[in-house]
Design a protein around this motif. Sequence first.
Motif, PDB file in Angstrom:
ATOM      1  N   ARG A 197     -11.223 -50.416  88.831  1.00  0.00           N
ATOM      2  CA  ARG A 197     -12.429 -50.748  88.078  1.00  0.00           C
ATOM      3  C   ARG A 197     -13.452 -51.470  88.956  1.00  0.00           C
ATOM      4  NH1 ARG A 197     -14.934 -54.713  85.431  1.00  0.00           N
ATOM      5  NH2 ARG A 197     -15.955 -54.238  83.450  1.00  0.00           N
ATOM      6  N   LYS A 198     -12.993 -52.397  89.776  1.00  0.00           N
ATOM      7  CA  LYS A 198     -13.907 -53.143  90.639  1.00  0.00           C
ATOM      8  C   LYS A 198     -14.575 -52.217  91.639  1.00  0.00           C
ATOM      9  CE  LYS A 198     -14.127 -57.166  93.691  1.00  0.00           C
ATOM     10  NZ  LYS A 198     -13.352 -58.253  94.340  1.00  0.00           N
ATOM     11  N   THR A 199     -13.801 -51.258  92.184  1.00  0.00           N
ATOM     12  CA  THR A 199     -14.348 -50.314  93.153  1.00  0.00           C
ATOM     13  C   THR A 199     -15.427 -49.453  92.517  1.00  0.00           C
ATOM     14  OG1 THR A 199     -12.228 -50.231  94.314  1.00  0.00           O
ATOM     15  CG2 THR A 199     -13.782 -48.438  94.732  1.00  0.00           C
ATOM     16  N   ILE A 200     -15.159 -48.970  91.310  1.00  0.00           N
ATOM     17  CA  ILE A 200     -16.137 -48.144  90.605  1.00  0.00           C
ATOM     18  C   ILE A 200     -17.409 -48.946  90.327  1.00  0.00           C
ATOM     19  CG2 ILE A 200     -16.605 -46.876  88.469  1.00  0.00           C
ATOM     20  CD1 ILE A 200     -13.634 -46.209  88.356  1.00  0.00           C
ATOM     21  N   ASN A 220     -18.590 -51.394  92.031  1.00  0.00           N
ATOM     22  CA  ASN A 220     -19.322 -51.563  93.291  1.00  0.00           C
ATOM     23  C   ASN A 220     -20.109 -50.309  93.638  1.00  0.00           C
ATOM     24  OD1 ASN A 220     -18.356 -54.167  93.626  1.00  0.00           O
ATOM     25  ND2 ASN A 220     -16.620 -53.539  94.889  1.00  0.00           N
ATOM     26  N   ILE A 221     -19.487 -49.144  93.440  1.00  0.00           N
ATOM     27  CA  ILE A 221     -20.163 -47.872  93.740  1.00  0.00           C
ATOM     28  C   ILE A 221     -21.377 -47.688  92.835  1.00  0.00           C
ATOM     29  CG2 ILE A 221     -19.910 -45.358  93.664  1.00  0.00           C
ATOM     30  CD1 ILE A 221     -16.974 -45.747  94.454  1.00  0.00           C
ATOM     31  N   VAL A 222     -21.190 -47.973  91.546  1.00  0.00           N
ATOM     32  CA  VAL A 222     -22.303 -47.862  90.595  1.00  0.00           C
ATOM     33  C   VAL A 222     -23.441 -48.787  91.002  1.00  0.00           C
ATOM     34  CG1 VAL A 222     -23.025 -48.283  88.218  1.00  0.00           C
ATOM     35  CG2 VAL A 222     -20.869 -47.111  88.668  1.00  0.00           C
ATOM     36  N   GLY A 223     -23.095 -49.988  91.460  1.00  0.00           N
ATOM     37  CA  GLY A 223     -24.118 -50.940  91.886  1.00  0.00           C
ATOM     38  C   GLY A 223     -24.933 -50.412  93.045  1.00  0.00           C
ATOM     39  N   VAL A 224     -24.268 -49.782  94.009  1.00  0.00           N
ATOM     40  CA  VAL A 224     -24.977 -49.207  95.164  1.00  0.00           C
ATOM     41  C   VAL A 224     -25.887 -48.063  94.723  1.00  0.00           C
ATOM     42  CG1 VAL A 224     -24.686 -47.950  97.330  1.00  0.00           C
ATOM     43  CG2 VAL A 224     -23.187 -49.882  96.800  1.00  0.00           C
ATOM     44  N   VAL A 225     -25.382 -47.186  93.843  1.00  0.00           N
ATOM     45  CA  VAL A 225     -26.176 -46.060  93.343  1.00  0.00           C
ATOM     46  C   VAL A 225     -27.428 -46.558  92.622  1.00  0.00           C
ATOM     47  CG1 VAL A 225     -26.194 -44.124  91.726  1.00  0.00           C
ATOM     48  CG2 VAL A 225     -24.198 -44.518  93.162  1.00  0.00           C
ATOM     49  N   LYS A 226     -27.280 -47.625  91.847  1.00  0.00           N
ATOM     50  CA  LYS A 226     -28.428 -48.184  91.133  1.00  0.00           C
ATOM     51  C   LYS A 226     -29.488 -48.686  92.112  1.00  0.00           C
ATOM     52  CE  LYS A 226     -26.281 -49.655  86.782  1.00  0.00           C
ATOM     53  NZ  LYS A 226     -25.945 -50.835  85.935  1.00  0.00           N
ATOM     54  N   LEU A 227     -29.032 -49.337  93.185  1.00  0.00           N
ATOM     55  CA  LEU A 227     -29.979 -49.830  94.183  1.00  0.00           C
ATOM     56  C   LEU A 227     -30.741 -48.683  94.833  1.00  0.00           C
ATOM     57  CD1 LEU A 227     -27.878 -52.628  95.944  1.00  0.00           C
ATOM     58  CD2 LEU A 227     -29.882 -52.949  94.470  1.00  0.00           C
ATOM     59  N   VAL A 228     -30.051 -47.573  95.086  1.00  0.00           N
ATOM     60  CA  VAL A 228     -30.683 -46.423  95.744  1.00  0.00           C
ATOM     61  C   VAL A 228     -31.676 -45.727  94.820  1.00  0.00           C
ATOM     62  CG1 VAL A 228     -30.248 -44.144  96.748  1.00  0.00           C
ATOM     63  CG2 VAL A 228     -28.727 -46.060  97.288  1.00  0.00           C
ATOM     64  N   LEU A 229     -31.291 -45.522  93.563  1.00  0.00           N
ATOM     65  CA  LEU A 229     -32.125 -44.753  92.641  1.00  0.00           C
ATOM     66  C   LEU A 229     -33.244 -45.565  92.017  1.00  0.00           C
ATOM     67  CD1 LEU A 229     -29.364 -42.676  90.794  1.00  0.00           C
ATOM     68  CD2 LEU A 229     -30.809 -41.989  92.717  1.00  0.00           C
ATOM     69  N   GLY A 230     -33.046 -46.851  91.873  1.00  0.00           N
ATOM     70  CA  GLY A 230     -34.069 -47.695  91.277  1.00  0.00           C
ATOM     71  C   GLY A 230     -33.874 -47.883  89.782  1.00  0.00           C
ATOM     72  N   ARG A 231     -34.493 -48.948  89.272  1.00  0.00           N
ATOM     73  CA  ARG A 231     -34.301 -49.347  87.869  1.00  0.00           C
ATOM     74  C   ARG A 231     -34.784 -48.279  86.881  1.00  0.00           C
ATOM     75  NH1 ARG A 231     -33.570 -54.043  84.965  1.00  0.00           N
ATOM     76  NH2 ARG A 231     -34.641 -54.166  82.950  1.00  0.00           N
ATOM     77  N   LYS A 232     -35.912 -47.607  87.186  1.00  0.00           N
ATOM     78  CA  LYS A 232     -36.445 -46.628  86.248  1.00  0.00           C
ATOM     79  C   LYS A 232     -35.464 -45.482  86.000  1.00  0.00           C
ATOM     80  CE  LYS A 232     -41.365 -47.424  87.107  1.00  0.00           C
ATOM     81  NZ  LYS A 232     -42.644 -46.799  87.550  1.00  0.00           N
ATOM     82  N   VAL A 233     -34.672 -45.165  87.007  1.00  0.00           N
ATOM     83  CA  VAL A 233     -33.733 -44.048  86.889  1.00  0.00           C
ATOM     84  C   VAL A 233     -32.478 -44.461  86.118  1.00  0.00           C
ATOM     85  CG1 VAL A 233     -32.298 -42.414  88.174  1.00  0.00           C
ATOM     86  CG2 VAL A 233     -34.593 -42.974  88.986  1.00  0.00           C
TER      87      VAL A 233
END
Length: 245
Positions: free
Chosen positions: A1-4, A6-19
């Motif tokens: 769960r922690k790994t997932i 972390n991955i989601v957090g990185v994806v959010k940073l890349v795509l941005g809040r609007k996405v």
Amino acid sequence: RKTIANIVGVVKLVLGRKVWLPWELSLGKPTRPKQRYFTEEQLKRIIDAATGQYRVLFALLAGTGMRIGEAAGLYVEDVDLEHRVVYVRRAIWEGRELEPKTENGFREIDIDETLTHVLKDFIGTRSAGRLFASQRGTPLAHGNLRRRVLTPLLQQLGIPGAGLHAFRHSRVTMLRKSGTPAELQQKWLGHSSLRTGDRYNHSTEELEYRKHAVARVGMDRILGPNGPKSEKAPAPSESPLRASV
């Protein structure tokens, strides 16, 4: 769960809040691992089977609920045999002596007469120095104590594996089962609130305790020890209607 997460957090940073804002993601609540504890029968077997200073240490942990770091940090001067009190003034962490993190950590723990005798015999004529120590005179190391002493002992006795913190859980369970006043539980254990001890309480896992508890509030208090007089059941050959006429 922690790994997932972390991955989601990185994806959010890349795509941005609007996405990612419209996303509906739920990773669920993390499950708290079930903490082991020892029953009173298991505690007796462990203490009886332990040798030397470890027998005294395990008895102290079981009888006070102290953290292993606090017990390892004790000096002979911290044990008041006359008044049956153990003073917690420091703890061992990674080989270093540290003061308790909170004000609640500094405390006096009352001990019973049996544990007092155990400590008195162990201390003997000593008036100073570490209460427990390694062969080199250094504080006991938590990891070594678990790997080299407790784990082999539990395997020998056929008791499921557990860490040294299981003694603390056992003490809380004993205090709750005996109805010890809340303020004393909090004082002896060094908890900031009684609610903290709820995570340490395993009394509801013990069938015999539950049976005794329900017996104390059983229906015999209302109906008497033999219960109400039972009505005679209708004979099998009789219909319920004829039997009631």
